[in-house]
Write an enzyme that holds these catalytic residues in place. Structure first.
Site, PDB file in Angstrom:
ATOM      1  N   LEU A 138     -36.791  33.353 -18.006  1.00 40.50           N
ATOM      2  CA  LEU A 138     -36.999  34.588 -17.688  1.00 40.50           C
ATOM      3  C   LEU A 138     -36.910  35.577 -18.710  1.00 40.50           C
ATOM      4  CD1 LEU A 138     -35.202  34.520 -14.149  1.00 40.50           C
ATOM      5  CD2 LEU A 138     -37.599  33.962 -14.708  1.00 40.50           C
TER       6      LEU A 138
ATOM      7  N   GLY B 131     -40.966  36.230 -18.249  1.00 36.93           N
ATOM      8  CA  GLY B 131     -41.350  36.006 -16.992  1.00 36.93           C
ATOM      9  C   GLY B 131     -40.535  36.511 -15.885  1.00 36.93           C
TER      10      GLY B 131
ATOM     11  N   ALA C  20     -43.085  29.778 -24.160  1.00 35.00           N
ATOM     12  CA  ALA C  20     -43.231  29.890 -25.597  1.00 35.00           C
ATOM     13  C   ALA C  20     -42.704  31.376 -25.873  1.00 35.00           C
ATOM     14  CB  ALA C  20     -44.684  29.790 -26.098  1.00 35.00           C
TER      15      ALA C  20
ATOM     16  N   SER D 138     -53.140  28.154 -29.329  1.00 38.08           N
ATOM     17  CA  SER D 138     -53.580  29.354 -29.359  1.00 38.08           C
ATOM     18  C   SER D 138     -54.777  29.473 -30.384  1.00 38.08           C
ATOM     19  CB  SER D 138     -52.602  30.412 -29.697  1.00 38.08           C
ATOM     20  OG  SER D 138     -52.906  31.623 -30.016  1.00 38.08           O
TER      21      SER D 138
ATOM     22  N   TYR E  33     -45.765  31.952 -35.470  1.00 35.68           N
ATOM     23  CA  TYR E  33     -46.356  31.777 -34.267  1.00 35.68           C
ATOM     24  C   TYR E  33     -47.459  30.810 -34.252  1.00 35.68           C
ATOM     25  CZ  TYR E  33     -48.811  32.317 -29.445  1.00 35.68           C
ATOM     26  OH  TYR E  33     -49.362  32.129 -28.466  1.00 35.68           O
TER      27      TYR E  33
ATOM     28  N   ARG F 214     -51.069  46.230 -37.287  1.00 34.83           N
ATOM     29  CA  ARG F 214     -49.941  45.518 -37.279  1.00 34.83           C
ATOM     30  C   ARG F 214     -49.847  44.430 -38.571  1.00 34.83           C
ATOM     31  NH1 ARG F 214     -49.134  44.156 -31.021  1.00 34.83           N
ATOM     32  NH2 ARG F 214     -47.431  45.820 -30.374  1.00 34.83           N
TER      33      ARG F 214
ATOM     34  N   GLY G  38     -50.064  40.878 -39.881  1.00 32.69           N
ATOM     35  CA  GLY G  38     -50.256  39.664 -39.629  1.00 32.69           C
ATOM     36  C   GLY G  38     -51.325  39.792 -38.547  1.00 32.69           C
TER      37      GLY G  38
HETATM   38  P1  NAD Z   1     -45.651  34.687 -21.158  1.00 33.43           P
HETATM   39  O1  NAD Z   1     -44.631  35.439 -21.915  1.00 33.43           O
HETATM   40  O2  NAD Z   1     -45.892  35.678 -19.699  1.00 33.43           O
HETATM   41  O3  NAD Z   1     -45.174  33.222 -20.537  1.00 33.43           O
HETATM   42  C1  NAD Z   1     -44.215  32.360 -21.295  1.00 33.43           C
HETATM   43  C2  NAD Z   1     -43.094  32.284 -20.176  1.00 33.43           C
HETATM   44  O4  NAD Z   1     -42.377  31.435 -20.894  1.00 33.43           O
HETATM   45  C3  NAD Z   1     -42.325  33.239 -19.859  1.00 33.43           C
HETATM   46  O5  NAD Z   1     -42.161  33.565 -18.346  1.00 33.43           O
HETATM   47  C4  NAD Z   1     -41.058  33.207 -20.668  1.00 33.43           C
HETATM   48  O6  NAD Z   1     -39.893  33.968 -19.893  1.00 33.43           O
HETATM   49  C5  NAD Z   1     -40.847  31.818 -20.725  1.00 33.43           C
HETATM   50  N1  NAD Z   1     -40.047  31.407 -21.830  1.00 33.43           N
HETATM   51  C6  NAD Z   1     -39.890  31.988 -23.189  1.00 33.43           C
HETATM   52  N2  NAD Z   1     -38.801  31.411 -23.847  1.00 33.43           N
HETATM   53  C7  NAD Z   1     -38.573  30.383 -23.218  1.00 33.43           C
HETATM   54  C8  NAD Z   1     -37.402  29.316 -23.383  1.00 33.43           C
HETATM   55  N3  NAD Z   1     -37.037  29.361 -24.319  1.00 33.43           N
HETATM   56  N4  NAD Z   1     -37.309  28.517 -22.053  1.00 33.43           N
HETATM   57  C9  NAD Z   1     -37.822  28.726 -20.953  1.00 33.43           C
HETATM   58  N5  NAD Z   1     -38.769  29.738 -20.615  1.00 33.43           N
HETATM   59  C10 NAD Z   1     -39.297  30.415 -21.847  1.00 33.43           C
HETATM   60  O7  NAD Z   1     -47.017  34.280 -21.898  1.00 33.43           O
HETATM   61  P2  NAD Z   1     -48.177  33.871 -21.360  1.00 33.43           P
HETATM   62  O8  NAD Z   1     -49.380  34.777 -21.605  1.00 33.43           O
HETATM   63  O9  NAD Z   1     -48.414  33.476 -19.956  1.00 33.43           O
HETATM   64  O10 NAD Z   1     -48.535  32.580 -22.381  1.00 33.43           O
HETATM   65  C11 NAD Z   1     -48.508  31.172 -21.864  1.00 33.43           C
HETATM   66  C12 NAD Z   1     -48.562  30.230 -22.926  1.00 33.43           C
HETATM   67  O11 NAD Z   1     -50.135  30.658 -23.449  1.00 33.43           O
HETATM   68  C13 NAD Z   1     -47.815  30.446 -24.139  1.00 33.43           C
HETATM   69  O12 NAD Z   1     -47.328  29.101 -24.738  1.00 33.43           O
HETATM   70  C14 NAD Z   1     -48.539  31.328 -25.208  1.00 33.43           C
HETATM   71  O13 NAD Z   1     -47.978  31.206 -26.494  1.00 33.43           O
HETATM   72  C15 NAD Z   1     -49.968  30.775 -25.005  1.00 33.43           C
HETATM   73  N6  NAD Z   1     -51.028  31.685 -25.454  1.00 33.43           N
HETATM   74  C16 NAD Z   1     -51.165  32.964 -24.401  1.00 33.43           C
HETATM   75  C17 NAD Z   1     -52.204  33.664 -24.750  1.00 33.43           C
HETATM   76  C18 NAD Z   1     -52.604  34.848 -23.787  1.00 33.43           C
HETATM   77  O14 NAD Z   1     -53.627  35.647 -24.277  1.00 33.43           O
HETATM   78  N7  NAD Z   1     -51.648  35.222 -22.938  1.00 33.43           N
HETATM   79  C19 NAD Z   1     -52.957  33.325 -25.869  1.00 33.43           C
HETATM   80  C20 NAD Z   1     -52.976  32.290 -26.392  1.00 33.43           C
HETATM   81  C21 NAD Z   1     -51.675  31.497 -26.211  1.00 33.43           C
HETATM   82  C1  UD2 Z   2     -52.853  37.060 -28.312  1.00 34.25           C
HETATM   83  C2  UD2 Z   2     -51.721  36.312 -27.693  1.00 34.25           C
HETATM   84  C3  UD2 Z   2     -51.200  35.531 -28.603  1.00 34.25           C
HETATM   85  C4  UD2 Z   2     -52.019  34.436 -28.998  1.00 34.25           C
HETATM   86  C5  UD2 Z   2     -53.495  35.310 -29.464  1.00 34.25           C
HETATM   87  C6  UD2 Z   2     -54.617  34.320 -29.627  1.00 34.25           C
HETATM   88  C7  UD2 Z   2     -50.330  37.979 -26.010  1.00 34.25           C
HETATM   89  C8  UD2 Z   2     -49.442  38.984 -26.042  1.00 34.25           C
HETATM   90  N1  UD2 Z   2     -50.755  37.396 -27.351  1.00 34.25           N
HETATM   91  O1  UD2 Z   2     -52.418  37.891 -29.425  1.00 34.25           O
HETATM   92  O2  UD2 Z   2     -50.321  34.639 -27.745  1.00 34.25           O
HETATM   93  O3  UD2 Z   2     -52.070  33.320 -29.155  1.00 34.25           O
HETATM   94  O4  UD2 Z   2     -53.940  36.128 -28.641  1.00 34.25           O
HETATM   95  O5  UD2 Z   2     -55.636  34.777 -30.259  1.00 34.25           O
HETATM   96  O6  UD2 Z   2     -51.008  37.754 -25.289  1.00 34.25           O
HETATM   97  N2  UD2 Z   2     -52.492  46.372 -29.745  1.00 34.25           N
HETATM   98  C9  UD2 Z   2     -52.333  47.728 -29.810  1.00 34.25           C
HETATM   99  N3  UD2 Z   2     -51.645  48.465 -29.233  1.00 34.25           N
HETATM  100  C10 UD2 Z   2     -50.611  47.910 -28.242  1.00 34.25           C
HETATM  101  C11 UD2 Z   2     -50.554  46.385 -28.246  1.00 34.25           C
HETATM  102  C12 UD2 Z   2     -51.523  45.642 -28.962  1.00 34.25           C
HETATM  103  O7  UD2 Z   2     -53.260  48.375 -30.541  1.00 34.25           O
HETATM  104  O8  UD2 Z   2     -49.778  48.469 -27.574  1.00 34.25           O
HETATM  105  C13 UD2 Z   2     -53.611  45.871 -30.753  1.00 34.25           C
HETATM  106  C14 UD2 Z   2     -52.980  44.598 -31.501  1.00 34.25           C
HETATM  107  O9  UD2 Z   2     -52.652  45.151 -32.703  1.00 34.25           O
HETATM  108  C15 UD2 Z   2     -54.107  43.667 -31.464  1.00 34.25           C
HETATM  109  C16 UD2 Z   2     -54.755  43.802 -30.342  1.00 34.25           C
HETATM  110  O10 UD2 Z   2     -54.426  44.906 -29.711  1.00 34.25           O
HETATM  111  O11 UD2 Z   2     -55.334  44.115 -32.553  1.00 34.25           O
HETATM  112  C17 UD2 Z   2     -54.609  42.500 -29.599  1.00 34.25           C
HETATM  113  O12 UD2 Z   2     -53.061  42.534 -29.503  1.00 34.25           O
HETATM  114  P1  UD2 Z   2     -52.459  41.342 -28.411  1.00 34.25           P
HETATM  115  O13 UD2 Z   2     -50.756  41.513 -28.771  1.00 34.25           O
HETATM  116  O14 UD2 Z   2     -52.956  41.405 -26.945  1.00 34.25           O
HETATM  117  O15 UD2 Z   2     -53.217  40.077 -28.546  1.00 34.25           O
HETATM  118  P2  UD2 Z   2     -53.208  39.181 -29.834  1.00 34.25           P
HETATM  119  O16 UD2 Z   2     -54.624  38.932 -30.235  1.00 34.25           O
HETATM  120  O17 UD2 Z   2     -52.407  39.718 -31.188  1.00 34.25           O
END
Ligand code: NAD
Ligand code: UD2
Length: 315
Positions: free
Chosen positions: A33, A36, A77, A121, A145, A277, A279
């Site tokens: 959590l 989440g 994650a 990712s 990451y 940002r 990275g």
């Molecule tokens: P999210 O943060 O909503 O979900 C991740 C969940 O993992 C959260 O509920 C968090 O509480 C839980 N968590 C974190 N550390 C933990 C730990 N040590 N033990 C147990 N639970 C833990 O993120 P999401 O967007 O749902 O991402 C899900 C997965 O997909 C992640 O592995 C993320 O890296 C990957 N991913 C997401 C995106 C995206 O665009 N959302 C893009 C690329 C990869």
């Molecule tokens: C997302 C995922 C990451 C990953 C990647 C894959 C999330 C949180 N992160 O990273 O897990 O695997 O995709 O490509 O889903 N931005 C702003 N203002 C804000 C927030 C973000 O300008 O308040 C910009 C940020 O600097 C970036 C873009 O929006 O250029 C997207 O940012 P992000 O954090 O949604 O996603 P990203 O691509 O960094």
């Protein structure tokens, strides 16, 4: 079928869990959590929810010896690139070491497993100019990451090849949809944007901070399409031991997302600009030929997905 969804209270995990429960499957969720929320799970009575960290070896051993799972979706994650830049050591514990331990426990204790699906990712590709990104494109992980995602993904595939742990990995591009937590500064940009629109609508005068000039390009994919992809990858035979991009092949820059949201909401969001940002990747778009070969076709344009999301959240 019996499923384990790690990170199942998070954004993608809760949407997946809710869909699996609706289909009548048994689901065990582990989530600490940190991002989440239990409220993301629609029918808590039908889910076995365990609050704890995947880094807790005793807890993971007890879960993976108590139950025999058909499918494991590993989504837990530190999910933010920027957060991993702040906390590289903690990120490595969660995003790599815990995955290796879980795979080893599966190797030793899970006899019925049909598939372990690892959430990797698009970040693994880094800022290499070759676009769109194919699964065979060069890998250039620019943050902890991305390093951990690539290493964990390879480990999962190696466990498939070396120990017959049936595994596949998916490289998500930028996923958006309901239950995405907007509360952290590192939350997904669409969840933050929607939060700013709704708060402005409620009379709060809140500004959205855009890092860079808004020309950064992403391949945004709606959660419905992602769930479809996850089912295809987990159930297909030819996906065994393979890695799949999960995107749409469409490029959208942040300025366009904001323009479309301005249109959907009917007002212009106040914006302040800050430096890009550290990275941050400038352009990212997927080639999804491999996923298409499993029968995948994305069904939502960004405008359709955003409209559904705004509808879901209520104005
Ligand atoms: P999210 O943060 O909503 O979900 C991740 C969940 O993992 C959260 O509920 C968090 O509480 C839980 N968590 C974190 N550390 C933990 C730990 N040590 N033990 C147990 N639970 C833990 O993120 P999401 O967007 O749902 O991402 C899900 C997965 O997909 C992640 O592995 C993320 O890296 C990957 N991913 C997401 C995106 C995206 O665009 N959302 C893009 C690329 C990869
Ligand atoms: C997302 C995922 C990451 C990953 C990647 C894959 C999330 C949180 N992160 O990273 O897990 O695997 O995709 O490509 O889903 N931005 C702003 N203002 C804000 C927030 C973000 O300008 O308040 C910009 C940020 O600097 C970036 C873009 O929006 O250029 C997207 O940012 P992000 O954090 O949604 O996603 P990203 O691509 O960094």
């Amino acid at each position: 079928m019996k499923y384990l969804v790690t990170g199942g209270a998070g954004f993608i995990g809760s949407n997946l869990t809710n869909m699996l429960v609706k289909k009548g499957h048994e689901v065990v969720v582990i989530d600490d959590l940190s991002m989440g929320k239990v409220e993301n799970l629609n029918d808590l009575g039908k889910v076995e929810f365990i609050k704890g960290s995947i880094t807790n070896k005793e807890l993971m051993k007890s879960i993976l010896t108590k139950y025999q799972f058909d499918y494991v979706f590993h989504l837990a994650a530190v999910a933010s690139v920027a957060d991993s830049v702040e906390r590289p050591v903690e990120t490595h514990e969660v995003n790599y070491n815990a995955v290796l331990n879980i795979l080893d426990l599966i190797r030793k204790h899970q006899r019925n497993l049909k598939r372990f699906v690892f959430a990797s990712s698009a970040a693994v590709y880094g800022d290499d100019p070759e676009l769109p990104k194919k699964e065979t494109s060069s890998i250039k992980p620019m943050t902890q990451y991305a390093v951990d995602k690539f290493a964990a993904e390879r480990t999962a595939i190696n466990f498939n090849n070396l120990y017959n742990v049936p595994a596949s990995a998916v490289r998500f591009f930028n996923v958006y949809g309901p239950n995405q937590n907007p509360e952290s500064p590192y939350s997904g940009v669409i969840s933050i944007l929607l939060d700013r629109y709704t708060r402005n609508l409620k009379g709060e005068n809140i500004v959205f901070t855009l890092f860079g000039d808004g020309s950064q390009v992403r391949d945004f994919i709606f959660i419905e399409d992602v769930l479809h992809a996850l089912l295809l990858v987990s159930e297909s035979e030819i996906s065994l031991g393979q890695v799949f991009n999960v995107g749409t092949e469409n490029e959208t820059d942040l300025n366009q997302v904001i323009m479309e949201l301005n249109e959907i909401y009917g007002f212009d969001l106040p914006i302040t600009y800050e430096a890009a940002r550290v990275g941050d990747i400038h352009r990212s778009v997927a080639d999804i030929s491999s996923l298409k070969s499993l029968g995948f076709m994305p069904e939502n344009t960004v405008f359709q997905g955003l409209s559904k999301l705004v509808e879901f959240l209520g104005r």
